[in-house]
Write a protein that holds these residues in place. Structure first.
Motif, PDB file in Angstrom:
ATOM      1  N   GLU A  10       0.852  -1.184   0.000  1.00  0.00           N
ATOM      2  CA  GLU A  10       0.000   0.000   0.000  1.00  0.00           C
ATOM      3  C   GLU A  10       0.891   1.238   0.000  1.00  0.00           C
ATOM      4  N   ILE A  11       0.566   2.189  -0.877  1.00  0.00           N
ATOM      5  CA  ILE A  11       1.339   3.420  -0.976  1.00  0.00           C
ATOM      6  C   ILE A  11       0.376   4.595  -0.916  1.00  0.00           C
ATOM      7  N   SER A  12       0.587   5.468   0.054  1.00  0.00           N
ATOM      8  CA  SER A  12      -0.173   6.715   0.140  1.00  0.00           C
ATOM      9  C   SER A  12       0.750   7.832  -0.314  1.00  0.00           C
ATOM     10  N   THR A  13       0.277   8.659  -1.248  1.00  0.00           N
ATOM     11  CA  THR A  13       1.128   9.694  -1.830  1.00  0.00           C
ATOM     12  C   THR A  13       0.458  11.055  -1.737  1.00  0.00           C
ATOM     13  N   ASP A  14       1.293  12.094  -1.775  1.00  0.00           N
ATOM     14  CA  ASP A  14       0.765  13.445  -1.833  1.00  0.00           C
ATOM     15  C   ASP A  14       1.828  14.373  -2.392  1.00  0.00           C
ATOM     16  N   GLY A  15       1.370  15.512  -2.848  1.00  0.00           N
ATOM     17  CA  GLY A  15       2.246  16.567  -3.328  1.00  0.00           C
ATOM     18  C   GLY A  15       1.815  17.881  -2.721  1.00  0.00           C
ATOM     19  N   MET A  51       4.001  17.732  -8.428  1.00  0.00           N
ATOM     20  CA  MET A  51       4.397  17.070  -7.184  1.00  0.00           C
ATOM     21  C   MET A  51       3.478  15.893  -6.864  1.00  0.00           C
ATOM     22  N   GLU A  52       2.195  16.010  -7.174  1.00  0.00           N
ATOM     23  CA  GLU A  52       1.280  14.876  -6.985  1.00  0.00           C
ATOM     24  C   GLU A  52       1.738  13.690  -7.842  1.00  0.00           C
ATOM     25  N   LEU A  53       2.078  13.959  -9.092  1.00  0.00           N
ATOM     26  CA  LEU A  53       2.576  12.903  -9.982  1.00  0.00           C
ATOM     27  C   LEU A  53       3.890  12.318  -9.461  1.00  0.00           C
ATOM     28  N   THR A  54       4.786  13.183  -9.014  1.00  0.00           N
ATOM     29  CA  THR A  54       6.097  12.718  -8.547  1.00  0.00           C
ATOM     30  C   THR A  54       5.965  11.838  -7.318  1.00  0.00           C
ATOM     31  N   GLY A  55       5.039  12.147  -6.425  1.00  0.00           N
ATOM     32  CA  GLY A  55       4.820  11.289  -5.259  1.00  0.00           C
ATOM     33  C   GLY A  55       4.461   9.868  -5.669  1.00  0.00           C
ATOM     34  N   ALA A  56       3.573   9.735  -6.642  1.00  0.00           N
ATOM     35  CA  ALA A  56       3.183   8.413  -7.133  1.00  0.00           C
ATOM     36  C   ALA A  56       4.342   7.729  -7.850  1.00  0.00           C
ATOM     37  N   ILE A  57       5.060   8.476  -8.681  1.00  0.00           N
ATOM     38  CA  ILE A  57       6.208   7.906  -9.411  1.00  0.00           C
ATOM     39  C   ILE A  57       7.247   7.383  -8.438  1.00  0.00           C
ATOM     40  N   GLU A  58       7.624   8.211  -7.486  1.00  0.00           N
ATOM     41  CA  GLU A  58       8.689   7.829  -6.544  1.00  0.00           C
ATOM     42  C   GLU A  58       8.244   6.703  -5.619  1.00  0.00           C
ATOM     43  N   GLY A  59       6.963   6.680  -5.264  1.00  0.00           N
ATOM     44  CA  GLY A  59       6.460   5.571  -4.454  1.00  0.00           C
ATOM     45  C   GLY A  59       6.615   4.243  -5.180  1.00  0.00           C
ATOM     46  N   LEU A  60       6.231   4.210  -6.446  1.00  0.00           N
ATOM     47  CA  LEU A  60       6.386   2.986  -7.240  1.00  0.00           C
ATOM     48  C   LEU A  60       7.854   2.673  -7.508  1.00  0.00           C
ATOM     49  N   ALA A  61       8.657   3.705  -7.768  1.00  0.00           N
ATOM     50  CA  ALA A  61      10.080   3.491  -8.063  1.00  0.00           C
ATOM     51  C   ALA A  61      10.834   2.925  -6.858  1.00  0.00           C
ATOM     52  N   ALA A  62      10.317   3.158  -5.668  1.00  0.00           N
ATOM     53  CA  ALA A  62      10.981   2.660  -4.459  1.00  0.00           C
ATOM     54  C   ALA A  62      10.852   1.147  -4.300  1.00  0.00           C
ATOM     55  N   LEU A  63       9.939   0.541  -5.049  1.00  0.00           N
ATOM     56  CA  LEU A  63       9.756  -0.914  -4.956  1.00  0.00           C
ATOM     57  C   LEU A  63      10.849  -1.613  -5.756  1.00  0.00           C
ATOM     58  N   THR A  64      11.488  -2.587  -5.131  1.00  0.00           N
ATOM     59  CA  THR A  64      12.640  -3.237  -5.760  1.00  0.00           C
ATOM     60  C   THR A  64      12.274  -4.398  -6.667  1.00  0.00           C
ATOM     61  N   LYS A  65      11.014  -4.863  -6.586  1.00  0.00           N
ATOM     62  CA  LYS A  65      10.580  -5.949  -7.472  1.00  0.00           C
ATOM     63  C   LYS A  65       9.104  -5.777  -7.776  1.00  0.00           C
ATOM     64  N   PRO A  66       8.627  -6.394  -8.845  1.00  0.00           N
ATOM     65  CA  PRO A  66       7.212  -6.287  -9.196  1.00  0.00           C
ATOM     66  C   PRO A  66       6.320  -6.725  -8.030  1.00  0.00           C
ATOM     67  N   ALA A  67       5.197  -6.005  -7.882  1.00  0.00           N
ATOM     68  CA  ALA A  67       4.311  -6.284  -6.749  1.00  0.00           C
ATOM     69  C   ALA A  67       2.880  -5.933  -7.093  1.00  0.00           C
ATOM     70  N   ARG A  68       1.958  -6.453  -6.275  1.00  0.00           N
ATOM     71  CA  ARG A  68       0.585  -5.958  -6.280  1.00  0.00           C
ATOM     72  C   ARG A  68       0.588  -4.723  -5.408  1.00  0.00           C
ATOM     73  N   VAL A  69       0.047  -3.632  -5.924  1.00  0.00           N
ATOM     74  CA  VAL A  69       0.124  -2.346  -5.237  1.00  0.00           C
ATOM     75  C   VAL A  69      -1.244  -1.676  -5.229  1.00  0.00           C
ATOM     76  N   THR A  70      -1.581  -1.094  -4.105  1.00  0.00           N
ATOM     77  CA  THR A  70      -2.713  -0.178  -4.040  1.00  0.00           C
ATOM     78  C   THR A  70      -2.149   1.190  -3.712  1.00  0.00           C
ATOM     79  N   ILE A  71      -2.429   2.156  -4.584  1.00  0.00           N
ATOM     80  CA  ILE A  71      -1.976   3.527  -4.363  1.00  0.00           C
ATOM     81  C   ILE A  71      -3.175   4.369  -3.960  1.00  0.00           C
ATOM     82  N   TYR A  72      -2.997   5.090  -2.860  1.00  0.00           N
ATOM     83  CA  TYR A  72      -4.006   6.014  -2.374  1.00  0.00           C
ATOM     84  C   TYR A  72      -3.518   7.430  -2.656  1.00  0.00           C
TER      85      TYR A  72
END
Length: 153
Positions: A10-15, A51-72
């Protein structure tokens, strides 16, 4: 084998932006199997949507392998863009239905690339409404922007 809630990141993001445009920050809170990681960054001259876009990008980029993800996200721009608009933009050569260039195209392309590595579900949450992890992501983003503006970052 079926996925359980424990298998989802689970990834919660904001800008945030101090002035729009102005100094901005992004934040993300990643949660997986009881572990939590907080990340953030700032840009000297940007917009809130960037910044909203970058929060989502960086949240996903922080994952080291493919995963099931829910982004809030509390950004309708990000959620609608990635779930609805981006397919048409890609078909139109990154142009809107009105034939104008898509704003923030480089960030949208990065988000599409990061998303493609994972199985992502996008969820919108109302901002500044008591969602615990959205509040943390907001504080990360705002603090990063303030630190940059004040010369502390």
């Amino acid at each position: 084998m079926t996925d359980t809630a424990d298998d989802i990141v689970e990834i919660s993001t904001d800008g945030a932006c101090l002035g729009n445009p102005g100094p901005g920050g992004w934040g993300a809170v990643l949660r997986y199997r009881g572990h939590e990681k907080r990340i953030s960054g700032a840009v000297p001259h940007t917009t809130n949507n960037q910044m909203e876009l970058t929060g989502a990008i960086e949240g996903l980029a922080a994952l080291t392998k493919p995963a099931r993800v829910t982004i809030y996200t509390d950004s309708s721009y990000v959620r609608n863009g990635i779930t609805t608009w981006v397919a048409g933009w890609q078909r139109n050569g990154w142009r809107t239905a009105g034939k104008k260039p898509v704003k923030n195209v480089e960030l949208w392309q990065r988000l599409v690339d990061e998303e493609s590595r994972h199985r992502v579900t996008w969820k919108w949450v109302k901002g500044h409404n008591g969602d615990h992890y959205n509040e943390i992501a907001d504080e990360l983003a705002t603090s990063a922007a303030r630190e940059l503006r004040d010369g502390l970052g």
